[in-house]
Design a protein around this motif. Sequence first.
Motif, mmCIF file in Angstrom:
data_model
loop_
_atom_site.group_PDB
_atom_site.id
_atom_site.type_symbol
_atom_site.label_atom_id
_atom_site.label_comp_id
_atom_site.label_asym_id
_atom_site.label_seq_id
_atom_site.Cartn_x
_atom_site.Cartn_y
_atom_site.Cartn_z
ATOM 1 N N ALA A 97 0.640 -0.483 0.295
ATOM 2 C CA ALA A 97 -0.068 -0.444 0.460
ATOM 3 C C ALA A 97 0.682 1.205 -0.173
ATOM 4 N N THR A 98 2.167 1.260 0.796
ATOM 5 C CA THR A 98 2.794 2.662 1.308
ATOM 6 C C THR A 98 3.318 2.476 -0.334
ATOM 7 N N ALA A 99 4.151 1.186 -0.347
ATOM 8 C CA ALA A 99 4.867 1.636 -2.132
ATOM 9 C C ALA A 99 3.960 1.825 -3.347
ATOM 10 N N LEU A 100 2.568 1.423 -3.599
ATOM 11 C CA LEU A 100 1.494 1.689 -4.477
ATOM 12 C C LEU A 100 1.662 3.770 -4.202
ATOM 13 N N MET A 101 1.463 3.980 -3.264
ATOM 14 C CA MET A 101 1.080 5.265 -2.838
ATOM 15 C C MET A 101 2.032 6.014 -2.989
ATOM 16 N N THR A 102 3.019 5.593 -2.819
ATOM 17 C CA THR A 102 5.006 6.498 -3.072
ATOM 18 C C THR A 102 4.893 6.027 -4.374
ATOM 19 N N GLY A 103 4.202 5.795 -5.390
ATOM 20 C CA GLY A 103 4.456 5.969 -6.732
ATOM 21 C C GLY A 103 3.711 7.116 -7.757
ATOM 22 N N VAL A 104 2.541 7.060 -7.042
ATOM 23 C CA VAL A 104 1.299 7.651 -6.880
ATOM 24 C C VAL A 104 1.774 9.231 -7.106
ATOM 25 N N LEU A 105 2.295 9.318 -5.838
ATOM 26 C CA LEU A 105 3.070 10.373 -5.504
ATOM 27 C C LEU A 105 3.892 10.841 -6.472
ATOM 28 N N GLY A 106 5.173 10.198 -7.205
ATOM 29 C CA GLY A 106 6.065 9.837 -8.299
ATOM 30 C C GLY A 106 6.014 10.814 -9.250
ATOM 31 N N TRP A 107 4.721 9.680 -9.381
ATOM 32 C CA TRP A 107 4.021 9.642 -11.108
ATOM 33 C C TRP A 107 3.154 11.049 -10.831
ATOM 34 N N ASN A 108 2.802 12.127 -10.304
ATOM 35 C CA ASN A 108 1.731 12.878 -9.839
ATOM 36 C C ASN A 108 2.927 14.311 -10.363
ATOM 37 N N LEU A 109 3.811 14.002 -9.509
ATOM 38 C CA LEU A 109 5.178 14.819 -9.326
ATOM 39 C C LEU A 109 5.730 14.957 -10.889
ATOM 40 N N LEU A 110 6.073 13.357 -11.412
ATOM 41 C CA LEU A 110 6.447 13.869 -12.604
ATOM 42 C C LEU A 110 5.944 14.713 -13.586
ATOM 43 N N ILE A 111 4.611 14.559 -13.420
ATOM 44 C CA ILE A 111 4.066 15.668 -14.566
ATOM 45 C C ILE A 111 4.028 16.902 -14.562
ATOM 46 N N ILE A 112 4.147 17.142 -13.369
ATOM 47 C CA ILE A 112 3.522 18.759 -12.904
ATOM 48 C C ILE A 112 5.236 18.440 -12.975
ATOM 49 N N ALA A 113 6.274 18.015 -12.936
ATOM 50 C CA ALA A 113 7.561 18.737 -13.375
ATOM 51 C C ALA A 113 7.805 19.041 -14.608
ATOM 52 N N LEU A 114 7.620 18.143 -15.609
ATOM 53 C CA LEU A 114 7.364 18.189 -16.623
ATOM 54 C C LEU A 114 7.377 18.794 -17.584
ATOM 55 N N VAL A 115 5.743 18.965 -16.827
ATOM 56 C CA VAL A 115 5.430 20.189 -17.141
ATOM 57 C C VAL A 115 5.327 21.759 -17.133
ATOM 58 N N ASP A 116 6.168 22.249 -15.854
ATOM 59 C CA ASP A 116 6.387 22.982 -15.527
ATOM 60 C C ASP A 116 7.547 23.807 -15.743
ATOM 61 N N ALA A 117 8.563 22.795 -15.628
ATOM 62 C CA ALA A 117 9.600 23.257 -17.007
ATOM 63 C C ALA A 117 9.826 23.454 -17.979
ATOM 64 N N GLU A 118 8.692 22.363 -19.071
ATOM 65 C CA GLU A 118 8.557 23.139 -19.996
ATOM 66 C C GLU A 118 8.035 24.366 -20.719
ATOM 67 N N HIS A 119 7.087 24.331 -19.961
ATOM 68 C CA HIS A 119 5.975 25.316 -19.917
ATOM 69 C C HIS A 119 5.776 26.807 -19.215
ATOM 70 N N PHE A 120 6.720 26.750 -18.037
ATOM 71 C CA PHE A 120 6.427 27.451 -16.736
ATOM 72 C C PHE A 120 5.055 27.246 -16.302
ATOM 73 N N TRP A 121 4.429 26.178 -16.001
ATOM 74 C CA TRP A 121 3.001 26.521 -15.852
ATOM 75 C C TRP A 121 2.362 25.440 -15.070
ATOM 76 N N LEU A 122 2.115 25.742 -14.012
ATOM 77 C CA LEU A 122 1.460 24.262 -13.022
ATOM 78 C C LEU A 122 -0.535 24.425 -12.564
ATOM 79 N N PRO A 123 -0.872 23.991 -13.394
ATOM 80 C CA PRO A 123 -2.453 24.597 -14.180
ATOM 81 C C PRO A 123 -3.096 23.012 -12.865
ATOM 82 N N ASP A 124 -4.486 23.831 -12.533
ATOM 83 C CA ASP A 124 -5.139 22.943 -11.777
ATOM 84 C C ASP A 124 -5.546 21.823 -11.629
ATOM 85 N N GLN A 125 -5.182 20.978 -13.424
ATOM 86 C CA GLN A 125 -5.501 19.631 -13.371
ATOM 87 C C GLN A 125 -4.493 19.223 -13.143
ATOM 88 N N LEU A 126 -3.513 19.156 -12.442
ATOM 89 C CA LEU A 126 -2.993 18.667 -12.271
ATOM 90 C C LEU A 126 -2.000 18.584 -11.058
#
Length: 257
Positions: A97-126
């Motif tokens: 359970a902890t491993a799964l939620m940790t993975g969920v957190l990491g994947w959330n943060l990955l897409i957030i970091a990627l979009v912000d790095a490329e577009h300087f944008w942190l949308p509410d959808q993320l």
Amino acid sequence: MLIFAAFLGGVGLIVGSFLGLVSLRLPRGEDVVFGRSRCGGCGQALKPWRMIPVLSWALSGGRCAECGSVIPIRYPLIELASGLIGVWAGFHSADFATALMTGVLGWNLLIIALVDAEHFWLPDQLTLPLFVSGLIAAVLLHPAGLPVAMPSALIPPLIGASVGFGGLWLLARLYKLVRGREGLGGGDPFLLGAGGAWVGWTGLPSVLLWASVAGLSVVLAMLIVRRQVSATDRLPFGVFLSIGVWLTWLYGPLGLV
């Protein structure tokens, strides 16, 4: 742990394929769920066997099988990064359970970091899904278990979210008042608030410390390469906050563990 790491690593590769699609379509305002994956060169819909994470790109030589257009390497790199996050989560956690939620957190943060790095944008959808998943993790991982955990488990993440958002929002307003210009993006307080739902208010100083270290490292690298940095240079602070949330979740608030 090895089984967790192998499973979540495989899931991460699939998730990474989706995240690559999101990172392309979301900034364009396109549908990220129901639209068919297509070649960026010829527009042909990709066949299922052309969408196997990493492997399809490698076997095709990084080119579209229909028109020969180059497939940007960013896509297999995103898939690999997502897979590595799954492996990291699996090895770090003693229960699934902890491993799964940790993975969920990491994947959330990955897409957030990627979009912000490329577009300087942190949308509410993320940032909103990051907040919601933080509440879910607090309930699922609470020692008391469901349904007893529900009321008490939600208090720390809600406090963390409130302090994270409110503190950074206030700092941004004070900076603008003193300097007469924006110092933080409008999405940064929402990201720190969502991160606070994961790490709690006690983890927020560590998030900011890790973020500052990461940001300073980038500035130093820029100084080494370019020999100068302007006060008006933009940096994607959401990337650094994402690093801070990830490390704080994994290793706890600095000085308290």
